[in-house]
Design a protein around this motif. Sequence first.
Motif, PDB file in Angstrom:
ATOM      1  N   UNK A  36       4.797   4.253  -1.133  1.00  0.00           N
ATOM      2  CA  UNK A  36       3.938   5.138  -1.936  1.00  0.00           C
ATOM      3  C   UNK A  36       3.256   4.358  -3.052  1.00  0.00           C
ATOM      4  N   UNK A  37       4.019   3.502  -3.742  1.00  0.00           N
ATOM      5  CA  UNK A  37       3.434   2.697  -4.815  1.00  0.00           C
ATOM      6  C   UNK A  37       2.458   1.658  -4.268  1.00  0.00           C
ATOM      7  N   UNK A  38       2.744   1.107  -3.078  1.00  0.00           N
ATOM      8  CA  UNK A  38       1.848   0.113  -2.488  1.00  0.00           C
ATOM      9  C   UNK A  38       0.499   0.735  -2.129  1.00  0.00           C
ATOM     10  N   UNK A  77      -4.502   9.543  -4.948  1.00  0.00           N
ATOM     11  CA  UNK A  77      -3.904  10.653  -5.686  1.00  0.00           C
ATOM     12  C   UNK A  77      -2.735  11.255  -4.906  1.00  0.00           C
ATOM     13  N   UNK A  78      -2.851  11.334  -3.577  1.00  0.00           N
ATOM     14  CA  UNK A  78      -1.758  11.890  -2.771  1.00  0.00           C
ATOM     15  C   UNK A  78      -0.509  11.020  -2.857  1.00  0.00           C
ATOM     16  N   UNK A  82       3.068  12.057  -4.514  1.00  0.00           N
ATOM     17  CA  UNK A  82       4.336  11.957  -3.779  1.00  0.00           C
ATOM     18  C   UNK A  82       5.327  11.058  -4.501  1.00  0.00           C
ATOM     19  N   UNK A  83       4.819  10.077  -5.247  1.00  0.00           N
ATOM     20  CA  UNK A  83       5.701   9.147  -5.955  1.00  0.00           C
ATOM     21  C   UNK A  83       6.447   9.799  -7.116  1.00  0.00           C
ATOM     22  N   UNK A  84       5.974  10.941  -7.607  1.00  0.00           N
ATOM     23  CA  UNK A  84       6.625  11.571  -8.762  1.00  0.00           C
ATOM     24  C   UNK A  84       8.071  11.946  -8.441  1.00  0.00           C
ATOM     25  N   UNK A 125       4.981   4.970 -16.678  1.00  0.00           N
ATOM     26  CA  UNK A 125       3.647   5.094 -17.274  1.00  0.00           C
ATOM     27  C   UNK A 125       2.584   5.301 -16.203  1.00  0.00           C
ATOM     28  N   UNK A 126       2.601   4.489 -15.138  1.00  0.00           N
ATOM     29  CA  UNK A 126       1.562   4.576 -14.112  1.00  0.00           C
ATOM     30  C   UNK A 126       1.564   5.932 -13.428  1.00  0.00           C
ATOM     31  N   UNK A 127       2.727   6.373 -13.001  1.00  0.00           N
ATOM     32  CA  UNK A 127       2.800   7.614 -12.232  1.00  0.00           C
ATOM     33  C   UNK A 127       2.417   8.820 -13.085  1.00  0.00           C
ATOM     34  N   UNK A 128       2.944   8.890 -14.287  1.00  0.00           N
ATOM     35  CA  UNK A 128       2.700  10.099 -15.076  1.00  0.00           C
ATOM     36  C   UNK A 128       1.355  10.071 -15.798  1.00  0.00           C
TER      37      UNK A 128
END
Length: 382
Positions: A36-38, A77-78, A82-84, A125-128
Motif C-alpha cells: 500500500x505504501x509502495x 488516494x485509494x 487503505x493504509x490507514x 505524518x504521510x498517511x494522516x
Amino acid sequence: MEGMKVPVRLLRPPGSASPLHDARTATVVGRLLGPALAVCLVTGVVSHYLKHPPGPLLDVLPTRPVWGYRLSQGLHVASGTAAVPLLLAKLWVVYPRLFTWPPVRSLLHALERLSVALLVASAVFEVFSGLLNTAQWYPWPFSFVPVHFAVAWLLAGAVLLHLAVKAPVVAAHWRRHRAGAAPADPDARDRRSFLAGLGAAAAAVTVTTVGQSLTPLAPLDLLAPRHPGHGEQQLPVNRTAEAAGTAALDAGSWHLTVSGPRPCRLSLDQLRAMPQHEVELPIACVEGWSKSARWTGVRVADLLDRVAAPPGSRVRVTSLQTHGPYRVSELPPTHARDPLTLLALTLNGQPLSPDHGFPARIIAPNRPGVLQTKWVGLLEVS
C-alpha cells in the motif's frame, strides 16, 4: 562485571497482554502495509512531477492515455486510505516494544530505535496528512505539497533501513511453518481472525471512498469528501468563483488576450464564432475525485495558429483569479498542440458556470485538475 549481559525485559503497558504482539503478526501486517505504501509513493511521485515538472520534463509530458492521471491519482488516494487501518494495526502489534527495559542497550541499539522513531513519525505524518488533504483541511502552518513530498522520500528511506535491520526476523516469519516442521502455533486462530478483521476494515474504507474516482462504485461512495456526480453541472467544485474573486466577471467586458508574433484580443462572441470542438475528458483532482465530462470550445492549437506561434511553443496560462498557488500554469508543447486541448466555453452542453471557470477555462488530457486553469484571461506564447 566483564562478560555479564544486561537482561532485557518487556514492561507490558495496560492492554498489551495479547499474544498477537509478536513477530509473526507484525510480519504479516507488514506484508499488507508495504505494498500500500509502495503504490502510494510511486503514484505520488507521478502526481508531483505532473504538477511541478522540472524544465526538461515539461516538454515531453505525455497526453495519452487521457485517463492516465485519473488512474494514477485514484490509486494514490485509494492506497493511502487503505493504509490507514493497516498502519494503525501495525502500530498496535509492535507498540509494546517501546517499553523494553533498558530502553537503550548499546550505540547500535540506540540507532535502531532512532530509525524506528523516524519510520513511525514519517508514516503517521504521510498517511494522516494525505487523508486531511482529501478533505482540503490544512491545520498546520506549512505548505502541504513540498513537505508531504519531502517526507515521502524520508519514509521510503526509513522503510528500506528498517527492512535491512529486521531482515532476519522478517525472513523467519514470512511464511507459515510447514506441517511437522515446527510445533503448532497456538495463536494461529486468533491471528487469522485478527487479519480477517483487518482485511475487512481496509476493504471497507477503500470501497466506500474509491467511488469518488471509480465511477462504477459511486453508489458506495459513503465516506469520501467528494461525490463525482454532485456539484454544479454534475461536476464537483473545489474552488468557487467567490473564493477566487471572479464572481463579478462580465461576459460583455471580458476579453482573452493571446500573445505571440501576431497577438490578438478576442471577445467571448468572437471565440464562439471560431470552429468549436467537443471532447470528452476527465477532470481529476489531487484530492482523489475525478469525473468525465463533455467540453466544447476552441482548440488551443487554433489559437496558436492565429497568432503564428512557432512549432514547439509553450503556452503560459494566466487566470483572472486574484490569488492562489495555481493562478498561472504552463501548457507544454505536447499539450498545447494536442487536438483534445481546448479553451473550453461549455460543460455538458451548457455555458460554463462561474464556479467552473466562466467565461473560459483550459481542459487538456492527462493533466492534474489544479492545472486545468479556470477564468482564463491571458495565453502567452513562449
